[in-house]
Design an enzyme around this catalytic site. Structure first.
Site, PDB file in Angstrom:
ATOM      1  N   CYS A   2       2.737   3.586 -18.004  1.00 25.77           N
ATOM      2  CA  CYS A   2       3.721   4.250 -18.876  1.00 25.77           C
ATOM      3  C   CYS A   2       4.863   4.882 -18.081  1.00 25.77           C
ATOM      4  CB  CYS A   2       3.061   5.348 -19.688  1.00 25.77           C
ATOM      5  SG  CYS A   2       1.614   4.826 -20.591  1.00 25.77           S
ATOM      6  N   ARG A  27       7.164  -1.325 -14.012  1.00 21.42           N
ATOM      7  CA  ARG A  27       5.855  -0.676 -13.966  1.00 21.42           C
ATOM      8  C   ARG A  27       4.837  -1.342 -14.887  1.00 21.42           C
ATOM      9  NH1 ARG A  27       5.477   4.504 -12.348  1.00 21.42           N
ATOM     10  NH2 ARG A  27       4.289   5.104 -14.172  1.00 21.42           N
ATOM     11  N   TRP A  74       1.857   1.656 -21.846  1.00 17.63           N
ATOM     12  CA  TRP A  74       0.831   0.701 -21.403  1.00 17.63           C
ATOM     13  C   TRP A  74      -0.440   1.142 -22.098  1.00 17.63           C
ATOM     14  CZ3 TRP A  74      -3.711   0.809 -18.346  1.00 17.63           C
ATOM     15  CH2 TRP A  74      -4.070  -0.416 -17.769  1.00 17.63           C
ATOM     16  N   ASN A 100       2.101  10.490 -20.726  1.00 11.93           N
ATOM     17  CA  ASN A 100       1.404   9.591 -19.796  1.00 11.93           C
ATOM     18  C   ASN A 100       0.057  10.215 -19.487  1.00 11.93           C
ATOM     19  OD1 ASN A 100       3.658   8.056 -19.690  1.00 11.93           O
ATOM     20  ND2 ASN A 100       4.205   8.538 -17.563  1.00 11.93           N
ATOM     21  N   GLY A 101      -0.977   9.394 -19.411  1.00 12.40           N
ATOM     22  CA  GLY A 101      -2.303   9.923 -19.077  1.00 12.40           C
ATOM     23  C   GLY A 101      -3.288   9.689 -20.205  1.00 12.40           C
ATOM     24  N   GLU A 487      -6.821 -10.656   0.212  1.00 11.43           N
ATOM     25  CA  GLU A 487      -5.463 -10.418  -0.268  1.00 11.43           C
ATOM     26  C   GLU A 487      -4.849 -11.709  -0.832  1.00 11.43           C
ATOM     27  OE1 GLU A 487      -3.907  -7.999  -1.142  1.00 11.43           O
ATOM     28  OE2 GLU A 487      -1.805  -8.555  -1.121  1.00 11.43           O
ATOM     29  N   LYS A 491      -3.611 -12.073  -4.674  1.00  7.42           N
ATOM     30  CA  LYS A 491      -2.249 -12.464  -5.041  1.00  7.42           C
ATOM     31  C   LYS A 491      -2.292 -13.624  -6.030  1.00  7.42           C
ATOM     32  CE  LYS A 491      -0.355  -9.716  -4.167  1.00  7.42           C
ATOM     33  NZ  LYS A 491      -0.776  -8.562  -3.460  1.00  7.42           N
ATOM     34  N   GLU A 494      -3.798 -12.533  -9.623  1.00 12.92           N
ATOM     35  CA  GLU A 494      -3.065 -11.580 -10.460  1.00 12.92           C
ATOM     36  C   GLU A 494      -1.766 -12.135 -11.033  1.00 12.92           C
ATOM     37  OE1 GLU A 494      -1.907  -7.973  -8.445  1.00 12.92           O
ATOM     38  OE2 GLU A 494      -1.310  -9.046  -6.662  1.00 12.92           O
ATOM     39  N   HIS A 510     -24.316 -18.295   2.171  1.00 11.95           N
ATOM     40  CA  HIS A 510     -25.310 -17.487   1.460  1.00 11.95           C
ATOM     41  C   HIS A 510     -25.084 -17.500  -0.048  1.00 11.95           C
ATOM     42  CE1 HIS A 510     -26.917 -16.056   5.229  1.00 11.95           C
ATOM     43  NE2 HIS A 510     -25.677 -15.789   5.631  1.00 11.95           N
ATOM     44  N   LYS A 609       2.440  -1.358 -12.313  1.00  8.29           N
ATOM     45  CA  LYS A 609       2.817  -1.165 -10.912  1.00  8.29           C
ATOM     46  C   LYS A 609       2.134   0.046 -10.305  1.00  8.29           C
ATOM     47  CE  LYS A 609       4.982  -2.094  -7.147  1.00  8.29           C
ATOM     48  NZ  LYS A 609       4.355  -3.162  -6.340  1.00  8.29           N
TER      49      LYS A 609
HETATM   50  C1  F6R Z   1      -1.825  -5.866  -6.141  1.00  6.70           C
HETATM   51  C2  F6R Z   1      -1.418  -4.500  -6.206  1.00  6.70           C
HETATM   52  C3  F6R Z   1      -2.452  -3.469  -6.505  1.00  6.70           C
HETATM   53  C4  F6R Z   1      -2.112  -2.159  -5.782  1.00  6.70           C
HETATM   54  C5  F6R Z   1      -3.075  -1.049  -6.237  1.00  6.70           C
HETATM   55  C6  F6R Z   1      -2.825   0.241  -5.489  1.00  6.70           C
HETATM   56  O1  F6R Z   1      -0.771  -6.696  -5.783  1.00  6.70           O
HETATM   57  O2  F6R Z   1      -0.275  -4.181  -6.054  1.00  6.70           O
HETATM   58  O3  F6R Z   1      -3.729  -3.913  -6.187  1.00  6.70           O
HETATM   59  O4  F6R Z   1      -2.200  -2.366  -4.408  1.00  6.70           O
HETATM   60  O5  F6R Z   1      -2.941  -0.828  -7.604  1.00  6.70           O
HETATM   61  O6  F6R Z   1      -1.529   0.702  -5.699  1.00  6.70           O
HETATM   62  P1  F6R Z   1      -0.838   1.754  -4.738  1.00  6.70           P
HETATM   63  O7  F6R Z   1      -0.636   1.084  -3.431  1.00  6.70           O
HETATM   64  O8  F6R Z   1       0.433   2.123  -5.421  1.00  6.70           O
HETATM   65  O9  F6R Z   1      -1.790   2.909  -4.620  1.00  6.70           O
END
Ligand code: F6R
Length: 614
Positions: A2, A27, A74, A100-101, A487, A491, A494, A510, A609
């Site tokens: 949000c 976001r 959101w 927000n929250g 990672e 990527k 997601e 395993h 985000k």
């Molecule tokens: C994936 C991604 C998330 C963030 C996670 C932590 O591409 O961006 O997995 O890494 O939500 O976010 P921050 O770094 O803002 O604490």
């Protein structure tokens, strides 16, 4: 997650709020709305879907006034819909707020308020707040006091912004805990308020950050900050430098693509100013406030983070243990906060966070602090909560990252952790001058090496075309490149919605080996690092079961070229820095697969985000 924007001043608030919300689009959200006080009455426009939907609504049915608030939602409680979108209006029609929250005790409050006669128009938890404010307004008639009373009933973490048509000269905002930030922008004869700085930086660089348990009373002329008990609190105005233009896509189709390409610059910025060439190539991280005595006293470091940031932390563990010989544990923040970790005053809790506002990470930091640990953070957003509560920090110098999938804010902390390991090694005497010089010299090569990875984008794009219809993908890595496998898989899943799993390569036999067939590509991270020989045998095991192998390998490695089905080449990189170069082709691969599938790369479904709820 949000976003909140508010404005009070001589201008028409509607376009200012819409532009602010646009800056927060990255976001992630599912509905949007705004409320303006027009001719003494509150007018609301809100709808489900993208901001363009709200813009059309405002075009069809304009509203204007000099004070207003806006929100991108959101969904947590109640589906994404127009009635659940914020702002939420009270029953008198005089009070409206955005939130927000999560109101953790909202069921109980809803029952209590319903029994008092409140009628709810949405399924949200947020609506209880407006009814609570009205409850207290009806008895003492003052918005700030009513807000203070209402806040005392809420459990959970919150950012709340409200206005009243009966007191149209002010915006009242509150921050309780870590549900994202609340920042106030001090303009000339006008004031701005937002959950995040990008929403207001085009208007002013003079920013005040609200701390937890504080209330802001914002008028055209200025700002008062109060504690929840009504005491006035002194505050500091910070001057923020940030270039709004860097938040434009420029020549790129998506922010993610732009940010992948910005890594040469962000790595350069990360290194620059941090190496003291006149002092034997020593590392300077002054904001960490690290003394030799404290470095020598550290018994253990917990690195805590979520998602991509946690993968960076896993690389950090290898770096710090190898270079500085300090035991490091990496904890997913949402686990650390509840597992009663063993922490004392010789423990460092190091949080890695792009946003610096991730609720789980902040809660883990608070838990570490409560138990006596020293708090450090590696953070991208200057002034974020994680940075503010830390005893010392390293700023990522990546510039704003807009794409939801983190890329440049993954490679920058790898370098920060590498520099931290060198500094700690130096101060603890585990590193002699010559080894330090070699590590630092290697570091200087990195931006160029990253650039050479980016130059191979066309080959990656070609491979992406062959993979756009796969349903599953396995990523294997070992040692310092095990997190690269995690990672790479994250990527891909997601942004392309292809099921992908990252695995420590030695674990394949395993269990996961049962999955391997022609339909399941196996991405193997096999640069010339100390685990190379071991990785080679993993490739053979996958091939022997009919697997299609895509290897990330070092230029000129003919042995890998002969056995793998496809190779993503990376330039030779000193092994401690290799996770920076091996991840770049995987970022590009995920990007091109998702882009060729026609997906919303920058705002993938269900993702946000900065994740400001638990
Ligand atoms: C994936 C991604 C998330 C963030 C996670 C932590 O591409 O961006 O997995 O890494 O939500 O976010 P921050 O770094 O803002 O604490």
């Amino acid at each position: 997650m949000c976003g909140i924007v508010g404005y009070i001043g001589p201008r028409d608030a509607t376009p200012v709020i819409l532009a602010g919300l646009k800056r927060l689009e990255y976001r992630g959200y599912d509905s949007a709305g705004l409320a303006i006080i027009e001719d003494g009455r509150i007018k609301i426009r809100r709808d489900v879907g993208k901001l363009s939907q709200l813009e059309s609504l405002v075009e069809e049915s304009p509203v204007s006034g000099n004070i207003g608030i806006g929100h991108t939602r959101w969904a947590t409680h109640g589906e994404p819909s127009a009635r659940n979108a914020h702002p939420h209006l009270g029953m008198t029609g005089d009070i409206v707020l955005v939130h927000n929250g999560i109101v953790e005790n909202y069921m109980e409050l809803r029952e209590e308020l319903s029994a008092e006669g409140a009628v709810f128009n949405s399924e949200t938890d947020s609506e209880v707040i407006v009814h609570l404010v009205e409850r207290y307004l009806s008895t003492n008639g003052n918005l700030v006091d009513a807000a203070r009373n209402a806040l005392s009933h809420l459990r959970g973490a919150h950012g709340i912004v409200m206005i009243s048509s009966k007191e149209p000269d002010k915006i009242v905002a509150a921050r309780i805990g870590n549900a994202g930030g609340v920042v106030v922008g001090m303009g000339e004869g006008e004031m701005h308020i937002a959950s995040d700085m990008p929403a207001i930086l085009e208007h002013t660089r003079k920013i005040v950050f609200l701390e937890s348990q504080q209330i802001a009373v914002v008028t055209r002329q200025g700002l008062d900050i109060l504690a929840l008990d009504g005491r006035t609190i002194d505050y500091q105005v910070s001057s923020v430098s940030w270039d709004p233009v860097s938040a434009e896509k420029g020549e790129f189709k998506h922010f993610m693509e732009k940010e992948i390409h910005e890594q040469v610059r962000s790595l350069t910025e990360t290194i620059s100013g941090r190496i003291d060439f006149r002092n034997g190539h020593s590392i300077r991280l002054p904001e960490l406030n690290l003394t030799q005595k404290f470095a020598q006293d550290i018994r253990k470091i917990f690195i805590t983070a979520c998602g991509t940031a946690a993968h960076a932390g896993m690389v950090g563990k290898v770096l710090i243990e190898h270079i500085a010989r300090i035991p490091v544990e990496v904890d997913i923040a949402s686990e650390f906060r509840y597992r009663d970790p063993i922490v004392d005053e010789n423990t460092v809790l190091l949080a890695v966070s792009q946003s610096g506002e991730t609720a789980d990470t902040l809660a883990a930091m608070e838990e570490g602090q409560r138990k006596g640990a020293t708090l450090w953070s590696i953070v991208n957003v200057i002034g974020s909560q994680a940075m503010r509560i830390s005893d010392g920090y390293i700023s990522m110098q990546s510039g704003p990252e807009i794409g939801v999938a983190s890329t440049k804010a993954y490679t920058a902390p790898l370098v920060d952790l590498y520099m931290l390991a060198i500094l700690l090694g130096d101060l603890r005497g585990t590193l002699d001058r010559k080894s330090r010089q070699k590590l630092v010299d290697d570091l200087r090569l990195l931006p160029d090496l990253a650039g050479r990875c980016l130059d191979r984008e066309a080959e990656v794009e070609r491979l992406a075309r062959e993979l756009i219809h796969v349903n599953h993908c396995l990523y294997l890595g070992r040692g310092i490149n095990m997190p690269t496998a995690y990672e790479g898989a994250l990527k891909l899943k997601e942004i392309s919605y292809i099921h992908a799993e990252g695995y420590p390569a030695g674990e394949m036999k395993h269990g996961p080996i049962a999955l391997i067939d022609r339909e399941m590509p196996v991405v193997v991270i096999a640069p010339r690092d100390p685990w190379y020989e071991k990785m080679f045998s993993q490739i053979e095991q996958a091939k022997a079961r009919g697997g299609v192998v895509i290897a990330v390998a070092t230029d000129g490695d003919q042995t890998i070229a002969d056995i793998a089905d496809h190779v993503l080449w990376v330039p030779h990189t000193p092994w401690l820095l290799s996770p920076v170069t091996t991840v770049i082709p995987l970022q590009m691969l995920a990007y091109h697969i998702a882009a060729q599938r026609g997906l919303d790369v920058d705002q993938p479904r269900n993702l946000a985000k900065s994740v400001t709820v638990e």
